[in-house]
Structure formats: C-alpha cells, structure tokens
Design a protein around this motif. Structure first.
Motif, PDB file in Angstrom:
ATOM      1  N   ALA A  71      82.287  -6.571  -0.950  1.00 49.14           N
ATOM      2  CA  ALA A  71      81.149  -7.418  -0.574  1.00 49.14           C
ATOM      3  C   ALA A  71      79.833  -6.744  -0.932  1.00 49.14           C
ATOM      4  O   ALA A  71      78.885  -7.398  -1.376  1.00 49.14           O
ATOM      5  N   LYS A  72      79.765  -5.426  -0.754  1.00 51.19           N
ATOM      6  CA  LYS A  72      78.550  -4.684  -1.098  1.00 51.19           C
ATOM      7  C   LYS A  72      78.273  -4.801  -2.598  1.00 51.19           C
ATOM      8  O   LYS A  72      77.123  -4.935  -3.029  1.00 51.19           O
ATOM      9  N   GLY A  73      79.330  -4.739  -3.417  1.00 46.59           N
ATOM     10  CA  GLY A  73      79.161  -4.888  -4.857  1.00 46.59           C
ATOM     11  C   GLY A  73      78.576  -6.244  -5.215  1.00 46.59           C
ATOM     12  O   GLY A  73      77.691  -6.349  -6.085  1.00 46.59           O
ATOM     13  N   LEU A  74      79.040  -7.294  -4.534  1.00 44.64           N
ATOM     14  CA  LEU A  74      78.528  -8.643  -4.782  1.00 44.64           C
ATOM     15  C   LEU A  74      77.058  -8.744  -4.376  1.00 44.64           C
ATOM     16  O   LEU A  74      76.230  -9.298  -5.111  1.00 44.64           O
ATOM     17  N   VAL A  75      76.731  -8.209  -3.209  1.00 46.02           N
ATOM     18  CA  VAL A  75      75.347  -8.271  -2.722  1.00 46.02           C
ATOM     19  C   VAL A  75      74.417  -7.457  -3.627  1.00 46.02           C
ATOM     20  O   VAL A  75      73.308  -7.902  -3.967  1.00 46.02           O
ATOM     21  N   ASP A  76      74.859  -6.274  -4.034  1.00 47.16           N
ATOM     22  CA  ASP A  76      74.031  -5.441  -4.922  1.00 47.16           C
ATOM     23  C   ASP A  76      73.787  -6.134  -6.262  1.00 47.16           C
ATOM     24  O   ASP A  76      72.686  -6.066  -6.832  1.00 47.16           O
ATOM     25  N   THR A  77      74.827  -6.797  -6.774  1.00 47.21           N
ATOM     26  CA  THR A  77      74.670  -7.543  -8.027  1.00 47.21           C
ATOM     27  C   THR A  77      73.666  -8.673  -7.860  1.00 47.21           C
ATOM     28  O   THR A  77      72.824  -8.931  -8.737  1.00 47.21           O
ATOM     29  N   THR A  78      73.746  -9.345  -6.708  1.00 41.24           N
ATOM     30  CA  THR A  78      72.808 -10.432  -6.419  1.00 41.24           C
ATOM     31  C   THR A  78      71.374  -9.916  -6.336  1.00 41.24           C
ATOM     32  O   THR A  78      70.441 -10.524  -6.883  1.00 41.24           O
ATOM     33  N   ILE A  79      71.193  -8.792  -5.669  1.00 39.04           N
ATOM     34  CA  ILE A  79      69.853  -8.197  -5.557  1.00 39.04           C
ATOM     35  C   ILE A  79      69.319  -7.814  -6.934  1.00 39.04           C
ATOM     36  O   ILE A  79      68.137  -8.032  -7.241  1.00 39.04           O
ATOM     37  N   THR A  80      70.199  -7.255  -7.772  1.00 38.49           N
ATOM     38  CA  THR A  80      69.783  -6.891  -9.126  1.00 38.49           C
ATOM     39  C   THR A  80      69.327  -8.119  -9.907  1.00 38.49           C
ATOM     40  O   THR A  80      68.288  -8.097 -10.590  1.00 38.49           O
TER      41      THR A  80
END
Length: 278
Positions: A71-80
C-alpha cells in the motif's frame, strides 16, 4: 530388611536415582541444545500454548507489514504523480499569466497556447501512468484499476482505507487546452477560475496522500516495535538460562557418577552373601 539374593533393595534405590538423574540430564541437554526452557508441549503445556499464540502474532505482524508495504508503494507512486502534476501546473500557470496579457498576440500567443497544451498533455500522462502493481488511486480510466484501497493494518484484521481521487475529471478536465479561448480575457478567466480550482484540488490531494503515507509508515514502525516487544516477552517465557543450565548439567554429571558407583556397590551385595557360605 533381611539380606537376600532375590531382592536387592540397594540396587533398586540406586537404579531409581540413576534413572531420575538421567531423565533430568536429558531435559537439561535438550534446553542447552535448543536454547529453550520450553521447546515442546511436554515441557510445560500451558506455557507452550501461550508461546505458540505469541509466535503466531509475530508471524502475523510480519505479514501485515508486507501488505502495508504494498500500500505504501501505491501511495508513494500516487504522490510522485501528483507532485509532477503540480510542478507542471506551475509551468502552465506561468504561461497562463502571459496569455492573460492583452499585449501578447499573433504568433507569440499561438506559441504560448501550444506550449500550454503540451504541458497539459504531460499532466494527463502523469495521471495515466500513476499505476503501481496494476492499481491506481487517481486514474479512473478503468474500474478494474481505479478505486479506493483497504489494507490490513494489524494482526486483529482491522483495515486502513486510502481513498481514490478522479484526477482526470477533477483536474485535467479543468485545465485542458480547449478552455484557453482566443483572447487574454479567456486566459484570465481560466487562470482565476477552473485552473485555480484544479490547483487547489491537487494541493489538497497531495496533503491527503502524504498523510496516508505517514500513517502507513507509523503503522509499519509500530508493528515492528510490537513484534520486537512480543518476541522479548516470548523469550522471557520460554528461553533457557544457559548459565544456570550449564551449572545444573555439571551437578547432574556428578550425581550420575555417584549413582553409578552406588549401583556397583549394591550389585556386590549378593557376592558378599555368597562369601558367608565359603
């Protein structure tokens, strides 16, 4: 008790002691070899049952952190993606300011308009490329891809939900080149109207997803600390005190030698009785 060659009471006592010492030595040797005071249910059924539950919790917390990592990977990608959208919109705003100037006309205006549209296409690309492991929080191009995400956060099975956001409808549609118009007034209206709204929405979502990322980081850290605490408690419950067990082993080795000698002496009793008939 009468002396007898049929019943050797001394040998019986010596054998009992030797058997007891051997059993205790086996227990001590198992503790030393495994490092555990309770390594099986036979050692202490109640403690072993509690220990198994704690081991299960530790394993579950490890699995939870694996899911939170996804989930953190998905959120970080979204923030990027949203950060790139925000940066690009900053460039677009600079161009809009120029287009809102009535002195910008002719070919110069056309060039600025094309530059604006090109940057808008970049924004759309950042939104479309926001996928992580086949999932996107901001690209609503496919129902199978887009949507809120619930992820397990603890060993009790409780979930944390990261909400989705339709960046195409809420951002890109408001800043697309078609809204530029052909004059400074249209550009000014876009600058202070729908573009400003889109800019505010991107900022809000960046804050929201940053909060999600922080929550997940804190939860992962908490789960790790909790697992460490449980493991320490488990150790206090089942770990053997190796210094103590080593001392006990040496004492038992002495007892074993004495028991063996006692058995040898007891086994000589019938021979002593035979000497009486010599």
């Amino acid at each position: 008790m009468a002396n007898s060659i049929n019943t050797n009471a001394g040998a019986m006592v010596a054998l009992q002691n030797l058997s007891k010492v051997s059993s205790e030595m086996e227990t001590i040797q198992n503790r030393i070899s495994t490092g555990l005071r309770v390594s099986r249910a036979q050692d202490d059924g109640a403690v072993f049952a509690v220990a198994q539950g704690l081991r299960s919790d530790i394993g579950s917390l490890s699995s939870v952190n694996e899911q939170l990592g996804g989930a953190k990977g998905l959120v970080d990608t979204t923030i990027t993606s949203l950060t790139n959208v925000s940066d690009t919109m900053g460039e677009m705003k600079n161009i809009l300011v120029k287009l809102a100037d009535e002195n910008v006309t002719g070919d110069t205006r056309t060039q600025y308009e094309e530059q604006y549209k090109s940057l808008a296409a970049n924004v759309n690309g950042f939104i479309e490329d926001s996928r992580y492991n086949g999932k996107s929080l901001i690209n609503d191009g496919s129902a199978a891809v887009h949507g809120s995400v619930s992820v397990i956060r603890n060993e009790q099975g409780e979930n944390y939900t990261v909400d989705s956001f339709s960046a195409a409808a809420s951002v890109f549609s408001l800043i697309s080149g078609g809204a530029l118009g052909t004059n400074a007034a249209s550009a000014a209206a876009l600058l202070t109207g729908s573009f400003a709204t889109a800019e505010q929405r991107v900022g809000t979502q960046l804050n929201n997803y940053a909060n999600d990322a922080k929550f997940i980081d804190n939860q992962v850290s908490f789960n790790r600390d909790k697992a460490d605490a449980i493991e320490r408690g488990l150790g206090a419950l089942v770990d053997a005190d190796l210094a103590k067990e080593s001392a006990n082993l040496q004492a038992l080795q002495v007892k074993q030698q004495l028991s063996t000698q006692s058995l040898g002496i007891a086994n000589q009793s019938p021979q002593i009785l035979l000497s009486l008939f010599g």
